[in-house]
Write a protein that holds these residues in place. Structure first.
Motif, PDB file in Angstrom:
ATOM      1  N   LEU A 124       0.938  -1.243  -0.058  1.00 30.46           N
ATOM      2  CA  LEU A 124      -0.175  -0.018   0.042  1.00 30.46           C
ATOM      3  C   LEU A 124       0.910   1.272   0.026  1.00 30.46           C
ATOM      4  O   LEU A 124       0.317   2.373  -0.638  1.00 30.46           O
ATOM      5  CB  LEU A 124      -0.929   0.302   1.022  1.00 30.46           C
ATOM      6  N   ALA A 125       1.896   1.137   0.737  1.00 31.20           N
ATOM      7  CA  ALA A 125       2.799   2.540   0.738  1.00 31.20           C
ATOM      8  C   ALA A 125       3.442   2.780  -0.596  1.00 31.20           C
ATOM      9  O   ALA A 125       3.444   3.816  -0.983  1.00 31.20           O
ATOM     10  CB  ALA A 125       3.994   2.155   1.643  1.00 31.20           C
ATOM     11  N   GLY A 126       3.836   1.623  -1.457  1.00 34.17           N
ATOM     12  CA  GLY A 126       4.296   1.816  -2.782  1.00 34.17           C
ATOM     13  C   GLY A 126       3.226   2.376  -3.717  1.00 34.17           C
ATOM     14  O   GLY A 126       3.459   3.255  -4.678  1.00 34.17           O
ATOM     15  N   LEU A 127       2.094   1.899  -3.582  1.00 39.62           N
ATOM     16  CA  LEU A 127       0.701   2.636  -4.485  1.00 39.62           C
ATOM     17  C   LEU A 127       0.435   3.942  -4.042  1.00 39.62           C
ATOM     18  O   LEU A 127       0.277   4.816  -4.870  1.00 39.62           O
ATOM     19  CB  LEU A 127      -0.370   1.668  -4.141  1.00 39.62           C
ATOM     20  N   LEU A 128       0.199   4.087  -2.662  1.00 36.89           N
ATOM     21  CA  LEU A 128      -0.132   5.528  -2.031  1.00 36.89           C
ATOM     22  C   LEU A 128       1.075   6.585  -2.355  1.00 36.89           C
ATOM     23  O   LEU A 128       0.716   7.732  -2.219  1.00 36.89           O
ATOM     24  CB  LEU A 128      -0.423   5.550  -0.740  1.00 36.89           C
ATOM     25  N   SER A 129       2.311   6.230  -2.163  1.00 35.10           N
ATOM     26  CA  SER A 129       3.466   7.354  -2.222  1.00 35.10           C
ATOM     27  C   SER A 129       3.516   8.006  -3.691  1.00 35.10           C
ATOM     28  O   SER A 129       4.044   8.999  -3.864  1.00 35.10           O
ATOM     29  CB  SER A 129       4.598   6.639  -2.018  1.00 35.10           C
ATOM     30  N   ALA A 130       2.844   7.246  -4.723  1.00 33.79           N
ATOM     31  CA  ALA A 130       2.714   7.879  -5.868  1.00 33.79           C
ATOM     32  C   ALA A 130       2.120   9.182  -5.899  1.00 33.79           C
ATOM     33  O   ALA A 130       2.373  10.094  -6.460  1.00 33.79           O
ATOM     34  CB  ALA A 130       2.148   7.032  -7.027  1.00 33.79           C
TER      35      ALA A 130
END
Length: 547
Positions: free
Chosen positions: A496-502
């Protein structure tokens, strides 16, 4: 006569069992330190797999413009050269998140099976094989740099395999430490012992950071070799249970030379094979020994002296006491472990608590690189402060829960304080290194405190619940269920961090705060039960018998 040195007095003041207990404590600490040491490099190397190439692009543009009057476009080749394919594209965050997810998802699935398998195999051999294979797959990831491998499938496959074999670690070491240490100050002892997580993260960060800028392949190969060497040490020295030492004692103990020994074997009852021995010494006293599965147990019988003949005749002794059958306890089933009160609540709570902890574990160095504009090595070194705070938080949580006798309440208070602290960290980290250092220490303590307490003292409490009637075979399964459920959150967090950090790092911190509040809500029933109860013992805890 010279006085005995104080150090020698201290050494001889401990008996054999205390030395073996200390050996188990230190050895299991180092074993699991090596596990976390081998997991940390991926978070350090992320910032090297995809670099911030804009400064290089600007220098290339200035150099080309000074030599030619024609306008030059930014070099796309420069961006690709300074990053490692296939992480040189705009979707690098998603690809890095996929690598984290592949490892943690395999770890979560394998953890449920690992506890069940570990209870049915020798722990020492099971743990040794797991550590050797973990070292192999960690080194394979680093060999991708040496052999110039740019296949995403290769790195994900290695991560999945490594995630599966690393599940052998946690249930095994918790079972060993639970077998050797009893009820006394369990929160403090396991709080100190569980600092291996943070120590491993710190060492992994420092080792990986040393080579990350020059040869990031060694950032994986060196930790891989370390965990493999520790696997050999595990095979040579790990003692699973205090009862394993009884065979050594039985081999050393033998009747005196002055005794005449005659033996006769007879098939006993209830699966026991009893050996009847008559020993005649100079005082004409009679002795008999009998053998059980657990070891040799001796008794002196002076009452039967007059009934035995004076010459060397072997007579079967008829015991008048009932010998309890010490059969091996059977392993608990998966559904049986779920029925232990408190297992489901703490497992789901750990899901969200571990989501927060592992998001920091995998993404904190990259966040510091972007927020504080530091290079990979400095960001990796700075991220170790989060683990330093975690050590203090784990010990503090253990001490407080021991004194209050309330595990769930201790976790709930720390979770309540962690959520606003995370928001403060996201704000303060933009104001320089000084405030960032302070907030990293505080966040590490509040985030890792509940995580540490649940995975150690709470797991040991629930694994020795009164409904188990002293069956230590349940400890590995209960530990695997709790940590396996937590590993689901550990897999979801970095993904989720990888997706939300965008869309910005603020979204990541909102996700982490939400997870903390959900973990707190899941403990409310147990907290209420603890506060209402007049007892001072931890929830679902019974005294772990000394073995």
């Amino acid at each position: 006569m010279a006085p005995i040195p104080p150090g020698i007095r201290l050494l001889v003041s401990f008996d054999r069992d205390q030395w073996y207990r200390a050996l188990t404590f230190v050895l299991t600490f180092l074993l699991y330190t090596s596990f976390h040491l081998s997991r940390k490099p991926i978070s350090i190397v992320k910032s090297e797999l995809h670099k911030n190439c804009s400064p290089l692009s600007e220098l290339s543009t200035l150099a080309s413009s000074s030599g030619s009057q024609e306008p030059s476009l930014p070099s796309r080749q420069t961006d690709m050269d300074c990053s490692w394919k296939p992480f040189d594209k705009g979707n690098y965050k998603q690809l890095l998140g996929a690598m984290d997810y592949s490892f943690l998802c395999a770890y979560a699935i394998g953890m449920y099976l690992s506890g069940i398998i570990g209870e049915r195999l020798p722990i020492r051999l099971y743990l040794t094989v797991g550590m050797l294979t973990s070292g192999l797959f960690t080194c394979l990831f680093g060999l991708g740099y040496i052999y110039n491998i740019h296949s995403l499938g290769f790195y994900i496959t290695v991560q999945v395999a490594n995630g599966l074999v690393q599940t052998t670690g946690w249930p095994s070491v918790v079972t060993c430490i639970g077998n050797w240490f009893g009820k006394g100050r369990r929160g403090l002892i396991m709080g100190l012992w569980n600092s291996h997580t943070s120590v491993g993260n710190i060492l992994g960060s420092l080792i990986a950071g040393y080579w990350v800028s020059s040869n990031w392949g060694l950032s994986f190969i060196v930790p891989g070799l370390i965990i493999a060497v520790m696997g050999v040490i595990c095979f040579l020295f790990l003692i699973e249970h205090p009862n394993d030492l009884k065979s050594i004692s039985a081999q050393k103990s033998s009747p005196g030379k002055s005794m005449q020994v005659q033996t006769k074997h007879w098939n006993g009852v209830n699966g026991h094979t009893e050996v009847y021995l008559q020993y005649k010494d100079n005082k004409a006293k009679a002795y008999y020994y009998y053998e059980d599965r657990i070891g040799y147990q001796s008794r002196k019988s002076y009452d039967t002296e007059l009934l035995l003949p004076r010459d060397s005749v072997c007579v079967p002794v008829q015991p008048v006491v009932v010998v309890k059958n010490e059969s091996e306890p059977s392993a608990i089933s998966f559904m049986g472990a779920l029925q232990i009160p408190g297992v489901i609540e703490f497992s789901l709570c750990l899901l969200f608590a571990k989501l927060v902890s592992y998001t920091f574990l995998f993404w904190l160095p990259l966040y510091i690189t972007k927020a504080a504009h530091l290079d990979a090595k400095k960001a990796g070194d700075l991220s170790t402060l989060f683990d330093v705070g975690g050590i203090v938080g784990g010990i503090f949580a253990g001490v407080i829960s021991d004194k209050l006798g309330k595990r769930a309440t201790t976790c709930a208070v720390m979770l309540l304080l962690a959520a606003p602290t995370l928001y403060g960290f996201s704000m303060i980290s933009q104001f320089g290194i000084g405030p960032t250092i302070g907030m990293l220490l505080v966040c590490g303590g509040l985030v890792n405190g509940p995580y540490s307490l649940i995975t150690t003292a709470v797991s040991a409490d629930l694994g020795t619940h009164k409904s188990l009637k002293g069956n230590a075979k349940a400890l590995s399964t209960v530990t695997a269920i709790i940590d396996g459920t937590g590993s689901v959150g550990a897999a979801l967090g970095p993904l989720l961090a990888g997706l939300l950090s965008a869309g910005g790092w603020d979204r990541v911190f909102y996700m982490l705060m939400t997870a903390d509040f959900l973990a707190l809500l899941l403990l409310l029933r147990l907290v209420t039960k603890e506060l209402v109860s007049t007892k001072s013992h931890p929830i679902s805890a019974v005294e772990l018998k000394e073995h």
